[in-house]
Design an enzyme around this catalytic site. Structure first.
Site, short mmCIF file in Angstrom:
data_model
loop_
_atom_site.label_atom_id
_atom_site.label_comp_id
_atom_site.label_asym_id
_atom_site.label_seq_id
_atom_site.Cartn_x
_atom_site.Cartn_y
_atom_site.Cartn_z
N GLU A 1 0.81 -1.21 0.00
CA GLU A 1 0.00 0.00 0.00
C GLU A 1 0.85 1.26 0.00
O GLU A 1 1.99 1.27 0.42
CB GLU A 1 -1.00 0.01 1.16
N CYS B 1 -0.52 2.97 9.45
CA CYS B 1 0.39 2.30 8.55
C CYS B 1 0.06 0.83 8.40
O CYS B 1 -0.08 0.11 9.37
CB CYS B 1 1.80 2.41 9.11
#
Ligand code: SAH
Length: 346
Positions: free
Chosen positions: A91, A332
């Site tokens: 990502e 995150c």
């Protein structure tokens, strides 16, 4: 097949010569990949059809598959989930600031550093990314948004200095001429503190910013949050940061994730100020983003501001990281993790 998007201009010239094409073709090819951001050889219309066929036979043109985008209704932050050609997922994040667009990229699929509060490390390391896979996160996001990327931070999943050679090549391709040509000063690499690699990076004499994930002001507390501290002690890490500054003239950024009741005491602020004051540095406070698998919580807003004020009174440059994209799996590695958990359950 050779990963053509990871080759330097000089290496590309060598390949073009080997294929019996004129030298200037290398420049055209490089421009198609790194400036026009082409996803296929067929788009490279000023190369002959025969040459394009030859390229298809011999080279892989890495292009990430965008699986999902989540955009924040609050601040326009975008989270991008990409699938790599071997099925691994990564990502990246696009942050829109008034000073320009920043992209936060991953350097590895997964991570083996084991930081206690981090979602990216829970499934371990799958593999390091290639230079082309790091670049293409930026390329795809720039194309998706139709807006130029100004800043790049290597702060997504993975430990960049655990993938050193690929990182260096990536940095040179990103900041060199003929591609996006992003200024080195607009690039930040964040590390958990792999000391020999910090020293090596210092010697590359790049003008990038080094961000050091500190998160604690004593060796004992740091070890409790970050297993890497068992390998490299706090004083060694600080010495390496000083060395980085001496070699490059670039001010260090210390990242400090504030965890309620763990590292947010008055005593912690005092100790932190004493530790970093001798360095030319900047401290970035990040209220920890809670993840489902651990019960770390951010301090309340007032405690965060008190912590900041204490550092400021000791003469430290300090900012609180703006929390962007809270409504879209902000923390995150959480988008990737959620997606992978879902796949497992299916
Ligand atoms: N491995 C590198 C870069 C990736 S992590 C490093 O350790 O620096 C980027 C930053 O986010 C690091 O400072 C990391 O400690 C921090 N981080 C990871 N998970 C977090 C969380 N849940 N909340 C707040 N910060 C987090």
């Amino acid at each position: 097949m050779t990963d053509i998007k990871s080759l330097t201009p000089a290496e590309l010239e060598e390949e073009v010569r080997r294929l019996g094409e004129k030298r200037f073709r290398a420049g055209q090819l490089y421009g198609w990949m790194h400036e026009k951001l082409a996803d296929s050889f067929d788009q490279m219309t000023n190369l002959s059809a025969a040459f394009r066929e030859r390229l298809k036979e011999e080279y892989e043109l890495v292009s990430l598959e965008l699986v999902r985008v989540q955009t924040s209704a609050q601040d326009g932050t975008g989270k991008f989930l990409f699938r790599l050609s071997d099925g691994n997922m990564i990502e990246s994040v696009l942050m829109r600031y008034h000073h320009g667009n920043s992209v936060c990229i991953s350097s590895q699929a997964g991570c083996r550093m084991g930081c206690r509060f981090c979602a990216s490390t829970l499934g371990g390391l799958k593999r390091g990314l290639t230079p082309s896979e790091m670049l293409d996160q930026i390329y795809q996001i720039q194309k998706w948004s139709g807006e130029r990327v100004h800043n790049v931070v290597v702060m997504g999943t993975g430990e960049p200095l655990d993938n050193y050679d690929a990182l260096l090549r990536f940095l040179r391709l990103l900041t060199g001429e003929g591609g996006l040509h992003i200024s080195q000063r607009n690039v930040t690499v964040s590390t958990c503190g792999i000391v020999p690699r910090i020293r090596q990076l210092a010697q590359e004499k790049l003008q990038i910013t080094l961000a050091l994930s500190l998160h604690a002001s004593s060796q004992e507390k740091r070890r409790a949050l970050m297993p890497v501290a068992n390998r490299y002690g706090l004083s060694e890490v600080i010495d390496a940061c000083r060395y980085y500054f001496e070699q490059t003239g670039r001010r260090i950024t210390f990242e400090y994730s504030l965890v309620g009741g763990v590292n947010d005491h008055e005593e912690d602020a005092r100790e932190l100020a004493a530790l970093v004051r001798p360095l030319n540095c900047h401290v970035n406070l990040i209220p920890v983003n809670p993840i489902r698998e651990r019960d770390y919580r951010p301090p309340d807003r007032r405690a965060v501001i008190n912590f900041k004020n204490r550092l400021e009174k000791s003469g430290i440059n300090v900012t609180i990281r703006r929390e962007m994209g809270r409504d879209i799996d902000g923390a995150c590695g959480q988008l990737r993790k959620r997606y992978m958990d879902m796949e497992k359950e299916r």
